[in-house]
Design a protein around this motif. Structure first.
Motif, PDB file in Angstrom:
ATOM      1  N   GLY A 233       0.827  -1.205   0.000  1.00 34.38           N
ATOM      2  CA  GLY A 233       0.000   0.000   0.000  1.00 34.38           C
ATOM      3  C   GLY A 233       0.859   1.251   0.000  1.00 34.38           C
ATOM      4  N   ILE A 343      -5.542  -5.774  -2.880  1.00 35.48           N
ATOM      5  CA  ILE A 343      -6.428  -4.608  -2.942  1.00 35.48           C
ATOM      6  C   ILE A 343      -6.539  -4.105  -4.370  1.00 35.48           C
ATOM      7  CG2 ILE A 343      -6.824  -2.253  -2.124  1.00 35.48           C
ATOM      8  CD1 ILE A 343      -4.739  -2.954   0.156  1.00 35.48           C
ATOM      9  N   VAL A 345      -7.290  -1.140  -6.658  1.00 36.70           N
ATOM     10  CA  VAL A 345      -7.339   0.320  -6.547  1.00 36.70           C
ATOM     11  C   VAL A 345      -8.383   0.835  -7.528  1.00 36.70           C
ATOM     12  CG1 VAL A 345      -6.064   2.475  -6.811  1.00 36.70           C
ATOM     13  CG2 VAL A 345      -4.906   0.443  -5.912  1.00 36.70           C
ATOM     14  N   GLU A 351      -6.246   7.025  -0.903  1.00 41.48           N
ATOM     15  CA  GLU A 351      -4.883   6.540  -0.655  1.00 41.48           C
ATOM     16  C   GLU A 351      -4.576   6.316   0.816  1.00 41.48           C
ATOM     17  OE1 GLU A 351      -5.660   9.640  -0.831  1.00 41.48           O
ATOM     18  OE2 GLU A 351      -4.598  10.405   0.921  1.00 41.48           O
ATOM     19  N   ARG A 353      -6.232   4.948   3.220  1.00 43.36           N
ATOM     20  CA  ARG A 353      -6.533   3.600   3.697  1.00 43.36           C
ATOM     21  C   ARG A 353      -5.508   2.580   3.202  1.00 43.36           C
ATOM     22  NH1 ARG A 353     -12.372   4.050   1.079  1.00 43.36           N
ATOM     23  NH2 ARG A 353     -11.925   6.186   1.725  1.00 43.36           N
ATOM     24  N   LEU A 354      -4.858   2.898   2.066  1.00 46.51           N
ATOM     25  CA  LEU A 354      -3.862   1.965   1.530  1.00 46.51           C
ATOM     26  C   LEU A 354      -2.590   1.963   2.387  1.00 46.51           C
ATOM     27  CD1 LEU A 354      -4.309   2.811  -2.268  1.00 46.51           C
ATOM     28  CD2 LEU A 354      -5.276   0.881  -0.981  1.00 46.51           C
ATOM     29  N   LYS A 435     -11.594  -3.827  -2.417  1.00 52.07           N
ATOM     30  CA  LYS A 435     -11.328  -2.655  -3.242  1.00 52.07           C
ATOM     31  C   LYS A 435     -11.303  -1.403  -2.373  1.00 52.07           C
ATOM     32  CE  LYS A 435     -16.192  -2.335  -4.535  1.00 52.07           C
ATOM     33  NZ  LYS A 435     -17.196  -2.469  -5.598  1.00 52.07           N
ATOM     34  N   ASN A 436     -10.682  -0.334  -2.875  1.00 54.76           N
ATOM     35  CA  ASN A 436     -10.421   0.790  -1.965  1.00 54.76           C
ATOM     36  C   ASN A 436     -11.508   1.861  -1.936  1.00 54.76           C
ATOM     37  OD1 ASN A 436      -9.743   2.097  -4.387  1.00 54.76           O
ATOM     38  ND2 ASN A 436      -8.066   3.254  -3.433  1.00 54.76           N
ATOM     39  N   PHE A 450     -13.039  -0.788   5.156  1.00 53.22           N
ATOM     40  CA  PHE A 450     -11.813  -1.201   4.466  1.00 53.22           C
ATOM     41  C   PHE A 450     -10.710  -1.489   5.488  1.00 53.22           C
ATOM     42  CE2 PHE A 450      -7.673  -0.369   2.695  1.00 53.22           C
ATOM     43  CZ  PHE A 450      -7.692  -0.936   1.433  1.00 53.22           C
TER      44      PHE A 450
END
Ligand code: BES
Ligand code: MN
Ligand code: ZN
Length: 499
Positions: A233, A343, A345, A351, A353-354, A435-436, A450
């Motif tokens: 991430g 994940i 994108v 971003e 949360r990544l 997915k984000n 998430f």
């Protein structure tokens, strides 16, 4: 700005300004103000009787003392209604008073502490509340002003004057609040700085400085180590930036194995352009504050270490820039987080949360008793709750309750949103594990749903997008960076009891 406690008499105090407090609807001066009123030949009672001042909260009036007492000025600050009096009233009144001293370009002032309802709180608490309000209210960020309209003058000292009370206990509160507000200052500074000054490497350097100063152990992972660990991430989000990512680890008191272990995790996007899913130009400059969570973690670890709190505490701050560019990660890309989950994108602007996915996965290795993350995660948060409160989501109501209680007592209030299983459905991907983004509904909650995929411990998520920055001047929060988080988390720890 320094706060001290002093024993003495209002009338003879050598100060440029006295500050007294009074409730709305006060008809005649009482206690300390009554004594002062006789020295001032009835100036206070005359003002109260005139009906010109009401004592509403935020209201300030000035009495020139005409050499009847030593101080040339007396400010009277309204406390609002007596029935509505609470801790926050004191912080706000002290903040209002400090701002007034600053506005008059005074370098020093004296609060008449015993014009407040002393029996309401312990002397320690009074010291804390007044120091917090005054120091936070007096804050300003002026580093980049090279041309001054008037010669520079700063408020340097506020004295809390007591007559009957013993000052020692109040001093204890002043000391604690000075440490806490030092860290709030640090957070405000970091958040106010533009992104060309506070880069990921600068944020890491500040963490190191805190380590040097306080003794908290600081480890900074750079790109090779981040790659080796497999933080997909953080690597994905930072790909297009010429500033490398950093993963900041701060560890306090870890050897005390019998103590509860808490982890604070903060989003550290030093600038969020949105990446390939780029943001509109309007207001994009605000996205320098997208590292407010990380700054709060640095500040909290600093305060916790200086206060020597009896816990083990870890601070984690993944930090990078979110940029578009030839190397940028793209919508449709699939990233693998540190815990192995894949994940998809869908939007490079989701971003935060990544990078938090990696940090929350990293937190698992400590087997923590509780984890709180702070992130300016969603614009939807501001839509949902406005700018008055932090949005809270959790997988553990017991831990959440403690955080919410700390919110009430620190003045950094939180409000819970649900995090039911239904919301997790919204972030399932057809091609990857998750997915984000969701379907556009419940943006703040799907952000949390998430993050939930990466935790296996009691956890509270705080979306501070609503509270990291204020466009309005508030009583003890000048327009700009709020410095949110430190007071909340320190209060949480100080009130933690294992039951
Ligand atoms: N940093 C922003 C959220 C934000 C917006 C914080 C405004 C403070 C003020 C975050 O990275 C973001 O861009 N979130 C997106 C999520 C969306 C793409 C699901 C948003 O809120 O639009
Ligand atoms: Mn974004
Ligand atoms: Zn962001």
């Amino acid at each position: 700005m320094e706060v001290i406690v002093k024993k003495g008499k209002a009338a003879s105090e050598k100060t440029t300004a006295l500050v007294g407090f009074f409730f709305e609807g006060t008809k005649r001066p009482e206690g300390v103000l009554k004594e002062l009123n006789s020295s001032l030949k009835g100036k206070i009672s005359a003002l109260l009787e005139s009906g010109d001042v009401k004592g509403k909260s935020g209201e300030v009036s000035l009495i020139r003392t005409d050499r009847l007492i030593h101080a040339p000025r007396l400010f009277l600050v309204g406390l609002g209604k007596r029935e509505k009096f609470e801790k926050e009233t004191v912080r706000q009144a002290a903040g209002t008073a400090a701002k007034m001293l600053k506005q008059y370009r005074l370098e020093e002032g004296t609060f008449l502490a015993e014009t407040l309802p002393t029996q309401k709180f312990s002397p320690e608490t009074w010291g804390e509340l007044l120091t917090e309000g005054a120091r936070l209210g007096a804050y300003s960020f002026e580093r980049y002003k090279t041309v001054q309209e008037e010669p520079k003058k700063a408020l340097k000292k506020v004295s809390l004057l007591v007559g009957r009370q013993a000052p020692a206990r109040m001093e204890r509160g002043v000391k604690i609040a000075t440490i806490i507000t030092d860290s709030v200052y640090r957070v405000r500074d970091l958040v106010s700085e533009p992104s060309n000054a506070v880069t990921p490497s600068r944020l890491a350097a500040v963490a190191k400085e805190i380590g040097q100063k306080t003794g908290v152990k600081v480890t900074v992972l750079e790109k090779p180590a981040i790659e080796k660990l497999g933080m997909g991430g953080l690597l994905g989000v930072s790909r297009a930036s010429h500033e490398g990512p950093r993963f900041i680890i701060m560890e306090y008191n870890l050897k005390a194995k019998h103590r509860p272990l808490f982890i604070f995790v903060g989003k550290g996007i030093t600038f969020d352009t949105g990446g390939i899913s780029i943001k509109p130009a309007n207001n994009m400059e605000q996205m320098k504050y997208d590292m407010s969570g990380a700054a709060a973690v640095l500040g909290t670890l600093e305060a916790v270490t200086r206060l020597k709190l009896p816990f083990r505490v870890v601070g984690l701050a993944p930090t990078c820039e979110n940029m578009p560019g030839g190397h940028a990660y793209k919508p449709g890309d699939i990233l693998k987080a540190l815990n192995g989950k894949t994940i998809e994108v869908k939007n490079t602007d989701a971003e935060g949360r990544l990078i938090l996915a990696d940090a929350l996965s990293y937190a698992q290795r400590y087997k923590p008793d509780g984890v709180v993350d702070l992130a300016t995660l969603t614009g939807a948060c501001i839509i949902a709750v406005g700018n008055f409160v932090i949005a809270l989501m959790t997988n553990n109501d017991r831990l959440a309750k403690k955080v919410m209680q700390a919110g009430e007592s620190s003045g950094e209030r939180t409000w819970q949103l649900p995090l039911w299983e239904e919301y997790s459905e919204l972030v399932k991907s057809e091609i990857a594990d998750i997915k984000n983004i969701g379907d556009g509904t419940a943006g703040t909650i799907t952000g949390a749903a998430f993050l939930k995929e990466f935790v296996n411990y009691p956890w509270v998520h705080l979306d501070i997008a609503s509270r990291a920055w204020t466009e309005k001047d508030l009583p003890y929060i000048p327009k700009g960076a709020v410095g949110i988080g430190v007071r909340l988390l320190v209060d949480f720890l100080r009130h933690w009891k294992n039951e």
